[in-house]
Design a protein around this motif. Structure first.
Motif, PDB file in Angstrom:
ATOM      1  N   SER A 234      10.601  18.713  27.846  1.00 36.66           N
ATOM      2  CA  SER A 234      11.211  17.516  27.232  1.00 36.66           C
ATOM      3  C   SER A 234      11.312  16.401  28.182  1.00 36.66           C
ATOM      4  N   PHE A 235      10.710  15.043  27.900  1.00 30.17           N
ATOM      5  CA  PHE A 235      10.780  14.009  28.909  1.00 30.17           C
ATOM      6  C   PHE A 235      12.248  13.641  29.500  1.00 30.17           C
ATOM      7  N   LYS A 236      13.145  13.722  28.511  1.00 34.72           N
ATOM      8  CA  LYS A 236      14.700  13.184  28.715  1.00 34.72           C
ATOM      9  C   LYS A 236      15.295  14.128  29.886  1.00 34.72           C
ATOM     10  N   SER A 237      14.861  15.529  29.570  1.00 33.94           N
ATOM     11  CA  SER A 237      15.389  16.722  30.555  1.00 33.94           C
ATOM     12  C   SER A 237      14.812  16.477  31.947  1.00 33.94           C
ATOM     13  N   PHE A 238      13.478  16.161  31.870  1.00 34.11           N
ATOM     14  CA  PHE A 238      12.720  15.941  32.955  1.00 34.11           C
ATOM     15  C   PHE A 238      13.321  14.858  33.782  1.00 34.11           C
TER      16      PHE A 238
ATOM     17  N   MET B  66       1.318  20.258  23.057  1.00 31.63           N
ATOM     18  CA  MET B  66       1.389  19.394  24.135  1.00 31.63           C
ATOM     19  C   MET B  66       2.680  18.544  24.151  1.00 31.63           C
ATOM     20  N   PRO B  67       3.020  18.144  25.269  1.00 32.42           N
ATOM     21  CA  PRO B  67       4.214  17.475  25.511  1.00 32.42           C
ATOM     22  C   PRO B  67       4.098  16.030  25.009  1.00 32.42           C
ATOM     23  N   ASP B  68       5.095  15.048  25.043  1.00 31.43           N
ATOM     24  CA  ASP B  68       4.988  13.567  24.643  1.00 31.43           C
ATOM     25  C   ASP B  68       4.509  13.153  26.109  1.00 31.43           C
ATOM     26  N   MET B  69       3.257  13.154  26.450  1.00 28.25           N
ATOM     27  CA  MET B  69       2.346  12.826  27.569  1.00 28.25           C
ATOM     28  C   MET B  69       2.757  11.233  28.010  1.00 28.25           C
ATOM     29  N   ASP B  70       2.858  10.363  26.828  1.00 28.92           N
ATOM     30  CA  ASP B  70       3.373   8.893  27.183  1.00 28.92           C
ATOM     31  C   ASP B  70       4.331   9.022  28.178  1.00 28.92           C
ATOM     32  N   ALA B  71       5.545   9.483  27.303  1.00 25.45           N
ATOM     33  CA  ALA B  71       6.873   9.557  28.047  1.00 25.45           C
ATOM     34  C   ALA B  71       6.868  10.300  29.251  1.00 25.45           C
ATOM     35  N   VAL B  72       6.107  11.263  29.137  1.00 24.12           N
ATOM     36  CA  VAL B  72       6.107  12.175  30.701  1.00 24.12           C
ATOM     37  C   VAL B  72       5.625  11.069  31.651  1.00 24.12           C
TER      38      VAL B  72
ATOM     39  N   GLY C 177      -8.979  22.297  24.579  1.00 24.65           N
ATOM     40  CA  GLY C 177      -9.233  22.255  23.155  1.00 24.65           C
ATOM     41  C   GLY C 177      -8.076  21.367  22.410  1.00 24.65           C
ATOM     42  N   SER C 178      -7.122  21.318  22.852  1.00 17.91           N
ATOM     43  CA  SER C 178      -5.961  20.515  22.213  1.00 17.91           C
ATOM     44  C   SER C 178      -6.134  19.253  22.427  1.00 17.91           C
ATOM     45  N   GLU C 179      -5.628  18.291  21.973  1.00 13.54           N
ATOM     46  CA  GLU C 179      -5.530  16.997  22.168  1.00 13.54           C
ATOM     47  C   GLU C 179      -4.075  16.111  21.962  1.00 13.54           C
ATOM     48  N   TYR C 180      -3.935  15.176  22.489  1.00 17.40           N
ATOM     49  CA  TYR C 180      -2.984  14.316  22.637  1.00 17.40           C
ATOM     50  C   TYR C 180      -3.317  12.907  22.188  1.00 17.40           C
ATOM     51  N   LYS C 181      -2.935  12.274  21.163  1.00 16.98           N
ATOM     52  CA  LYS C 181      -3.582  10.912  20.869  1.00 16.98           C
ATOM     53  C   LYS C 181      -4.929  10.717  21.296  1.00 16.98           C
ATOM     54  N   GLY C 182      -5.672  11.673  20.746  1.00 19.11           N
ATOM     55  CA  GLY C 182      -7.418  11.571  21.124  1.00 19.11           C
ATOM     56  C   GLY C 182      -7.769  11.898  22.656  1.00 19.11           C
ATOM     57  N   LYS C 183      -6.770  12.394  23.319  1.00 21.37           N
ATOM     58  CA  LYS C 183      -7.184  12.648  24.896  1.00 21.37           C
ATOM     59  C   LYS C 183      -7.061  14.473  24.703  1.00 21.37           C
TER      60      LYS C 183
ATOM     61  N   GLY D  22      -6.396  17.980  26.145  1.00 20.94           N
ATOM     62  CA  GLY D  22      -5.445  18.772  27.307  1.00 20.94           C
ATOM     63  C   GLY D  22      -6.300  18.921  28.379  1.00 20.94           C
ATOM     64  N   GLY D  23      -5.618  18.776  29.684  1.00 24.08           N
ATOM     65  CA  GLY D  23      -6.374  19.038  31.019  1.00 24.08           C
ATOM     66  C   GLY D  23      -7.182  17.523  31.464  1.00 24.08           C
ATOM     67  N   SER D  24      -6.903  16.580  30.738  1.00 23.86           N
ATOM     68  CA  SER D  24      -7.358  15.493  31.084  1.00 23.86           C
ATOM     69  C   SER D  24      -6.392  14.598  31.902  1.00 23.86           C
ATOM     70  N   PHE D  25      -5.093  14.888  31.743  1.00 26.19           N
ATOM     71  CA  PHE D  25      -4.088  14.287  32.299  1.00 26.19           C
ATOM     72  C   PHE D  25      -3.688  14.422  33.802  1.00 26.19           C
TER      73      PHE D  25
END
Ligand SMILES: Cc1ncc(COP(=O)(O)O)c(C=O)c1O
Length: 177
Positions: free
Chosen positions: A116-120, A140-146, A166-172, A174-177
């Motif tokens: 949770s980005f809020k808890s983070f 995947m977490p809300d990577m924009d907020a994180v 193989g997972s994606e967040y907004k077209g990117k 997982g593993g590319s962040f």
């Protein structure tokens, strides 16, 4: 009770080994020695980086060693804190202790089961050096907020994507962040 015990187990994920993998392994143990020792690593690293959509990738024996080395490369050490979600595999947190830093466990988001980005944000202190968001069970977490919270607090992000190739967040990927 009797009926429950007889129910078939649904595995989280199992290996998917075809003849191709068996052929590659056979070729590697037969031929990938001396001058050819790195042939399979190089092919894998190139294909993996291309698939994930990043410039570089390095193959290691385990994700645990990748997180360990990432923390060392960032200069994280004793007295530092690293934020990690409180529901994950032990290897997301264990390497933080290998280098003498302190894991700080933040809550997960009830929808994604990821950080949770809020808890983070709540757990950031002047000692925080990095955050390890985990892509749990392919989610995947809300990577924009994180990323926003990390940027505002000058924190490094080590994405633990062990469960989400193989997972994606907004077209990117997982593993590319
Ligand atoms: C989220 C997560 N991080 C890290 C690891 C550790 O991976 P390895 O066993 O390759 O060290 C795992 C392994 O299952 C995992 O699920």
């Amino acid at each position: 009770m009797h009926q429950r015990l007889n129910m078939e187990r649904i595995r989280v994920a199992g290996p998917w080994i075809t003849q191709k993998e068996i052929d590659y392994v056979t070729d590697a143990v037969t031929n990938a020695w001396y001058g050819n020792a790195n042939v399979y690593h190089e092919r894998f690293e190139r294909a993996f980086a291309e698939y994930i959509g990043v410039r570089f990738s390095i193959s290691l024996p385990s994700c645990t060693s990748a997180i360990h080395l990432s923390l060392l490369a960032l200069g994280v050490g004793p007295g530092d804190e690293v934020i990690v979600p409180d529901i994950t595999w032990i290897a997301s947190a264990a390497p933080i202790t290998y280098i003498g830093a302190t894991p700080v466990f933040a809550d997960i988001d009830s929808r994604s089961w990821c950080l949770s980005f809020k808890s983070f944000e709540d757990y950031v202190t002047p000692k925080t050096k990095a955050v390890i968001p985990v892509d749990l069970y392919g989610s995947m977490p809300d990577m924009d907020a994180v990323r926003t919270v990390a940027k505002q607090n000058n924190l490094a992000i080590i994405e633990d994507a062990a469960e989400a190739i193989g997972s994606e967040y907004k077209g990117k990927k997982g593993g590319s962040f």
